[in-house]
Design a protein around this motif. Structure first.
Motif, PDB file in Angstrom:
ATOM      1  N   ARG A 196      -4.282  -1.917  -4.930  1.00  9.91           N
ATOM      2  CA  ARG A 196      -3.467  -0.817  -4.383  1.00  9.91           C
ATOM      3  C   ARG A 196      -3.322   0.246  -5.469  1.00  9.91           C
ATOM      4  O   ARG A 196      -2.442   0.154  -6.322  1.00  9.91           O
ATOM      5  CB  ARG A 196      -2.114  -1.353  -3.924  1.00  9.91           C
ATOM      6  CG  ARG A 196      -2.246  -2.425  -2.840  1.00  9.91           C
ATOM      7  CD  ARG A 196      -0.906  -2.935  -2.371  1.00  9.91           C
ATOM      8  NE  ARG A 196      -1.080  -3.969  -1.342  1.00  9.91           N
ATOM      9  CZ  ARG A 196      -0.074  -4.535  -0.688  1.00  9.91           C
ATOM     10  NH1 ARG A 196       1.179  -4.196  -0.954  1.00  9.91           N
ATOM     11  NH2 ARG A 196      -0.329  -5.454   0.229  1.00  9.91           N
ATOM     12  N   LYS A 227      -0.205   5.862  -4.395  1.00 14.98           N
ATOM     13  CA  LYS A 227       1.209   5.753  -4.000  1.00 14.98           C
ATOM     14  C   LYS A 227       1.555   6.775  -2.929  1.00 14.98           C
ATOM     15  O   LYS A 227       1.149   7.938  -2.985  1.00 14.98           O
ATOM     16  CB  LYS A 227       2.113   5.964  -5.208  1.00 14.98           C
ATOM     17  CG  LYS A 227       2.060   4.851  -6.231  1.00 14.98           C
ATOM     18  CD  LYS A 227       3.059   5.112  -7.355  1.00 14.98           C
ATOM     19  CE  LYS A 227       3.046   3.974  -8.386  1.00 14.98           C
ATOM     20  NZ  LYS A 227       4.014   4.216  -9.482  1.00 14.98           N
ATOM     21  N   LEU A 254       5.598   3.281  -1.240  1.00  8.70           N
ATOM     22  CA  LEU A 254       4.489   2.416  -0.829  1.00  8.70           C
ATOM     23  C   LEU A 254       3.296   2.549  -1.767  1.00  8.70           C
ATOM     24  O   LEU A 254       2.980   3.643  -2.246  1.00  8.70           O
ATOM     25  CB  LEU A 254       4.049   2.767   0.596  1.00  8.70           C
ATOM     26  CG  LEU A 254       5.066   2.549   1.714  1.00  8.70           C
ATOM     27  CD1 LEU A 254       4.506   3.054   3.027  1.00  8.70           C
ATOM     28  CD2 LEU A 254       5.429   1.073   1.825  1.00  8.70           C
TER      29      LEU A 254
END
Length: 620
Positions: A431, A434, A438
């Motif tokens: 991930r 941003k 989140l």
């Protein structure tokens, strides 16, 4: 280089086998497109023959494919809706789009665009292919349940008020074109309005009902009514087809399970005299040129369709060249991408002239051809001739095939075309971006955006948006990580300073490779040539990765494929100075430690050299 008749026996068997495999899919794709089964057959016959004859991939079998059919279905539905739901009236415009798409593909090949296809990122391809699968699944749910919105009287009745408005609006538009001032001479409008019959209103209502339930979103809207109006016979025929396709594969894969299901379920339906819905009649004569395509062929008439045709040609180019890469990997050959585009364009142009739907290189059929012995262009030409013979000899018989059987076949195609490799990787990918609180993976974001936009909006625009997002994200990452130019090359390189003292005794057995710059979707093509560059005498490969600052999903899978290939050759791989981000990516999908144990990852070249001296010296 193999000549056309150097492998007649293998090519004949490969082409015949591929043609038989293509038959049920060609019929199914034709029905799904909206032009009928004959359009699918014509597309398969002419594209297979001429794309093989003029193309640049010797073993490729071409014809209607799931991605091309999905886009064609949208194009056809839009043009038919713009022509009052009259397929006959819309046919010249539809075939014009297909003809232009073929011309554009020829042009793309002539200007050398084929070599740039590799720059399409993996997440874009993954999202697109999964969307194709979802669209096919959703659009085939209704026919598999035996529900056809145009035949649902109660549903169609709801559109009658709107149908009257549309008909009156069309009258006013016609009067405007004729120069009639409606406010001064309203009597002509009244006269024309009085000629509107209940049949006109019903036909327009059916067109509106079909338009409302077209596409993936329309199928979802219609699903509740379909459940309330299930035709159990059609459902059983569809389920039986799906069961045989998956079940027969467990018995043997030498006989195409789709063909078995088509024959068995059609035989049951006909043999027991069941009252089922058949596909449209398939002409049994020699295919005829659709001369009406030239009736309105002028610059002003084709201008609205130029962008649509261009996007369809680009999709066909991508679809075909991806299949060419698969063929290369299986046959250890190298296709000619630009020549392949020219061949596909010629095939699609000729198919359009005869009323066939467009197509591209078909992966499954190409694999079948290669496994059956096909090695030259003759195999693809024979596949097209085989389909023509089947159509001429069995056209009336094929016309009795149940529509639900083809719906069942297409459901399995939809399930099979989705990219499960990309979907399975979603939880594992880092991930790295941003959105407020989140954190999301940029690769996953691109895949989901393309998937959703393709499914519920527009396939072509979705790919374009995906490419833009992927390019922007890539530029940001590279800007953040390094300003150094990417340099992933396969040519022979000069030794680095610390390699000058590397023992000469290892020269024949140890191969050293430098990866300089990011390994991303634009450099994977060069990287994939590494395995072919490694000498047969090599037993160990040292990969120096200290200057590979970044690796994206495309690069990750390219690395995985190369390591898999080296592993099958019993070649050991050692990593030197592996940086944080690439290591994290490789750990997420278990390249480390499945392919590269942690003890084979060294911080410096000297550590790696010492390990080699201790561990493989005795094997020299």
């Amino acid at each position: 280089m193999k000549t056309l008749f150097s492998n007649i026996k293998g090519d004949a068997f490969g082409g015949i086998t591929a043609g038989i495999v293509a038959l049920p899919l060609a019929l199914a794709f034709g029905v799904s497109s909206g032009l009928g089964p004959s359009a699918g057959l014509y597309g398969a016959i002419f594209i297979s023959f001429f794309a093989a004859l003029f193309g640049g991939t010797n073993t490729q079998i071409s014809g209607p494919t799931a991605p091309m059919t999905a886009v064609s279905m949208v194009v056809i539905a839009g043009i038919v809706a713009a022509n009052d739901g009259d397929i006959t009236k819309a046919l010249p415009a539809i075939l014009t789009v297909f003809l232009l798409a073929g011309f554009f593909q020829i042009g793309l090949g002539l200007i050398g665009l084929g070599k740039y296809i590799r720059y399409i990122p993996y997440p874009v391809v993954s999202g697109f292919m999964t969307a194709i699968g979802v669209i096919i699944l959703l659009t085939q749910v209704l026919p598999s349940l035996g529900y056809y919105p145009k035949e649902d009287v109660e549903f169609v009745t709801n559109f009658k008020p709107l149908a009257e408005e549309v008909i009156l609006e069309n009258i006013l538009k016609e009067e405007a074109k004729e120069g009639i001032l409606v406010l001064e001479d309203f009597s002509k409008t009244i006269e024309r309005g009085s000629k509107i019959t209940p049949e006109n209103i019903l036909k327009e209502s059916q067109t509106l009902a079909a338009k409302e339930t077209s596409g993936a979103l329309g199928a979802i809207k219609a699903f509740p009514r379909a459940i309330q109006n299930i035709n159990w016979l059609e459902l059983l025929l569809s389920l039986g087809t799906i069961f045989i396709i998956y079940g027969f594969k467990r018995i043997t894969t030498k006989i195409p399970s789709t063909l078995v299901s088509l024959i068995v379920m059609s035989g049951i339906a006909v043999g027991f005299g069941l009252e089922y819905r058949t596909i449209q009649e398939i002409p049994s004569g020699i295919p005829q040129i659709k001369w009406e395509i030239f009736s309105g062929f002028s610059l002003s008439n084709i201008t609205p369709y130029i962008f649509t045709a261009l996007t369809l040609s680009l999709l066909g180019a991508i679809d075909s060249l991806l299949t060419s890469v698969v063929a290369d990997n299986m046959t250890k050959t190298k296709h000619k991408p630009n020549k392949e585009l020219v061949g596909q364009g010629i095939g699609n142009s000729i198919a359009a002239l005869f009323g066939g739907i467009p197509g591209a290189g078909a992966t499954i059929r190409t694999v079948v051809n290669i496994n059956a012995g096909g090695k030259t262009k003759l195999s693809g030409m024979i596949a097209g001739i085989m389909l023509l013979i089947i159509m001429l000899g069995l056209g009336p018989v094929a016309s009795k095939i149940p529509a639900a059987v083809l719906a069942g076949i297409l459901i399995t195609v939809g399930i099979g075309v989705m990219d499960y490799k990309g979907l399975k990787a979603i939880p594992s990918l880092p991930r790295d971006i941003k959105f407020g609180p989140l954190k999301l993976s940029s690769e996953v974001l691109i895949m989901i955006v393309v998937l959703l936009l393709s499914t519920f909006w527009n396939l072509v625009y979705a790919v374009g948006i995906g490419l833009i997002i992927a390019s922007l994200m890539f530029m940001k990452k590279i800007g953040d990580l390094t300003a150094e130019r990417s340099d992933v090359k396969t040519l022979k390189e000069k030794s680095w300073a610390d390699e000058k003292d590397f023992p000469k005794a290892f020269a024949e057995k140890v191969f050293i490779k430098h990866i300089k710059g990011p390994l991303f979707f634009g450099s994977t093509s060069d990287f994939q040539a590494l395995a072919q560059q490694i000498p047969d005498t090599a037993k160990t490969v040292i990969m120096r990765l200290g200057r590979m600052q970044y690796m994206d999903q495309s690069g990750l899978y390219a690395m995985e494929d190369m390591l898999q290939d080296l592993k099958t050759k019993n070649i050991e791989v050692l990593f030197v100075n592996l940086l944080k981000q690439p290591r994290y990516m490789m750990e997420r999908i278990d390249i480390i430690p499945d392919f590269i144990p942690k003890e084979h990852i060294f911080k410096s070249f000297d550590e790696c050299t010492n390990w080699i001296k201790k561990n493989i010296k005795n094997n020299l």
